[in-house]
Design a protein around this motif. Sequence first.
Motif, mmCIF file in Angstrom:
data_model
loop_
_atom_site.group_PDB
_atom_site.id
_atom_site.type_symbol
_atom_site.label_atom_id
_atom_site.label_comp_id
_atom_site.label_asym_id
_atom_site.label_seq_id
_atom_site.Cartn_x
_atom_site.Cartn_y
_atom_site.Cartn_z
ATOM 1 N N GLU A 1 0.833 -1.200 0.000
ATOM 2 C CA GLU A 1 0.000 0.000 0.000
ATOM 3 C C GLU A 1 0.871 1.255 0.000
ATOM 4 O O GLU A 1 2.059 1.224 0.333
ATOM 5 N N THR A 2 0.261 2.369 -0.375
ATOM 6 C CA THR A 2 0.929 3.669 -0.273
ATOM 7 C C THR A 2 1.316 3.935 1.180
ATOM 8 O O THR A 2 0.565 3.601 2.094
ATOM 9 N N TRP A 3 2.513 4.499 1.384
ATOM 10 C CA TRP A 3 2.933 4.819 2.752
ATOM 11 C C TRP A 3 3.557 6.201 2.816
ATOM 12 O O TRP A 3 4.120 6.698 1.832
ATOM 13 N N LEU A 4 3.407 6.839 3.979
ATOM 14 C CA LEU A 4 3.962 8.165 4.250
ATOM 15 C C LEU A 4 4.558 8.167 5.649
ATOM 16 O O LEU A 4 4.099 7.440 6.523
ATOM 17 N N TYR A 5 5.599 8.976 5.841
ATOM 18 C CA TYR A 5 6.080 9.197 7.207
ATOM 19 C C TYR A 5 6.500 10.655 7.346
ATOM 20 O O TYR A 5 6.864 11.320 6.371
ATOM 21 N N SER B 1 5.493 5.821 -7.094
ATOM 22 C CA SER B 1 5.808 7.245 -7.215
ATOM 23 C C SER B 1 6.277 7.761 -5.861
ATOM 24 O O SER B 1 5.627 7.511 -4.843
ATOM 25 N N SER B 2 7.396 8.470 -5.856
ATOM 26 C CA SER B 2 7.875 9.060 -4.605
ATOM 27 C C SER B 2 7.062 10.310 -4.257
ATOM 28 O O SER B 2 6.657 11.063 -5.144
ATOM 29 N N ILE B 3 6.833 10.517 -2.981
ATOM 30 C CA ILE B 3 6.138 11.704 -2.488
ATOM 31 C C ILE B 3 7.108 12.501 -1.620
ATOM 32 O O ILE B 3 7.724 11.956 -0.701
ATOM 33 N N ILE B 4 7.267 13.768 -1.948
ATOM 34 C CA ILE B 4 8.186 14.639 -1.204
ATOM 35 C C ILE B 4 7.446 15.923 -0.851
ATOM 36 O O ILE B 4 7.004 16.658 -1.736
ATOM 37 N N MET C 1 1.634 3.894 -4.333
ATOM 38 C CA MET C 1 1.492 2.694 -5.148
ATOM 39 C C MET C 1 0.272 2.847 -6.053
ATOM 40 O O MET C 1 -0.840 3.120 -5.582
ATOM 41 N N THR C 2 0.472 2.698 -7.355
ATOM 42 C CA THR C 2 -0.607 2.885 -8.323
ATOM 43 C C THR C 2 -0.627 1.717 -9.304
ATOM 44 O O THR C 2 0.394 1.413 -9.911
ATOM 45 N N PRO C 3 -1.755 1.052 -9.479
ATOM 46 C CA PRO C 3 -1.803 -0.029 -10.472
ATOM 47 C C PRO C 3 -1.683 0.509 -11.885
ATOM 48 O O PRO C 3 -2.059 1.661 -12.165
ATOM 49 N N GLY D 1 9.066 18.098 10.220
ATOM 50 C CA GLY D 1 7.767 18.340 9.591
ATOM 51 C C GLY D 1 7.683 17.947 8.132
ATOM 52 O O GLY D 1 6.603 18.001 7.530
ATOM 53 N N SER D 2 8.803 17.533 7.535
ATOM 54 C CA SER D 2 8.765 17.073 6.143
ATOM 55 C C SER D 2 8.015 15.748 6.050
ATOM 56 O O SER D 2 8.108 14.908 6.946
ATOM 57 N N ILE D 3 7.298 15.574 4.946
ATOM 58 C CA ILE D 3 6.563 14.331 4.709
ATOM 59 C C ILE D 3 7.156 13.651 3.477
ATOM 60 O O ILE D 3 7.266 14.266 2.412
ATOM 61 N N LEU D 4 7.549 12.412 3.644
ATOM 62 C CA LEU D 4 8.096 11.622 2.546
ATOM 63 C C LEU D 4 7.314 10.321 2.448
ATOM 64 O O LEU D 4 6.744 9.841 3.432
ATOM 65 N N GLY D 5 7.280 9.756 1.264
ATOM 66 C CA GLY D 5 6.553 8.499 1.130
ATOM 67 C C GLY D 5 6.605 7.937 -0.269
ATOM 68 O O GLY D 5 7.359 8.399 -1.138
#
Length: 422
Positions: A97-101, A384-387, A113-115, A106-110
């Motif tokens: 599954e998609t994950w974030l931390y 896909s990376s999330i920044i 996941m996309t089919p 305070g930065s959010i990275l993750g």
Amino acid sequence: MIQIKQVTPGLSIKRSVDAGTEEQQRIVRDIIQDVRENGDRALLAYTEKFDGAKLYSLKVTQDEINDAYAELDDEIIKIIREAAENIAAFHAKQKRETWLYTNEDGSILGQKMTPLDSVGVYVPGGTAAYPSSVLMNVMPAKTAGVERIVMVSPPSADGRLPAGVLVAADIAGVKDIFKVGGAQAVAALAYGTESIQAVDKITGPGNIFVALAKREVFGDVDIDMIAGPSEIAVLADDTASAKEVAADMLSQAEHDTRASAVLVTTSEALAKEVADQIEQQLAALPRQDIARPSIEEHGAIYLASTLKEAIETINAIAPEHLEIMTENALELTKDIKHAGAIFVGRYSSEPVGDYFAGPNHVLPTNGTARFSSPLNVDDFMKKSSIIMYSKKAFDKHGAKIAAFARLEGLEAHARAIEARNQ
């Protein structure tokens, strides 16, 4: 007769890698270009030329699917349905599954996941029938969440697909099934025609023309792999049954004259018994015209001095299928570095994995288990990376990022950072 050899340092296994002739490559390129230019007209012409089937429509109808159900015994349909459930249950455990931390600053990275939007599944057809290939390619795609799955398969001369293939596809939930095969089917999946909408990825085995076509379109679409002939290696000691080892080796040898069946053992007595058993069983095997060349040209029995040497040999082979038939077989799996699928113990005969257990039978061949994996749910998903950087993090690290950019001579990169400090 199969040869018995002593394991030697730097053991080199004969591989059967077929890159196709220049003429085959030219034929494939011409077919792909023709399909790109002429669409369904080219597909219909090639289906008549190569499969002997004169069709007016490529898509399988609901009536054809209904006829397929009527043709099969109810018990076989039940078995296909149960196999599909087993495969789905196994692959469901693979889904990520998609994950974030959030960092302290305070930065959010993750990772998102996309089919994939769409997948094309190639199923060998004609005189052969592989319902298992349908399930193994479709179920992980469905588990991943792929919305559009297109299946292609070459018809027999009467314009039909095998009943088992159609029933398996229907059970797996495939809505778009087309009667077309070969390089032309791969081209249609990659670039689209009037009937077949282009997909993002193509999976499934086929002959040399299918393999070459997949190689040719890779980059415009993704592919799973270029599959080679089937392989099995058996790691066994004197506790193994020679009759069972020989039967399992022949289960792969009957696939293809280029298939590879290998036994690695520490027992000279077992080696000789297996060689004798292979000869006895070959004599009664319906497909011995295929299995015998496989055994004689690509099969072998290797004698190792120690179990450690036997395991090193298995890792050097990096087989598609590995059976471990020894004492403490499960314990030995920790020492296996390279194998597509590992079958542990007497009752884990390789066909258990081919059809029913649940793990995927689309496996790396030709030693590629050194760096690749069985077909799985991840193959049908993108990451896909999330920044999301916080101001606190940006203030703390901005100067470092600009300095790194200037180290690489990219001044605009550095200025993009510094613009936010003004």
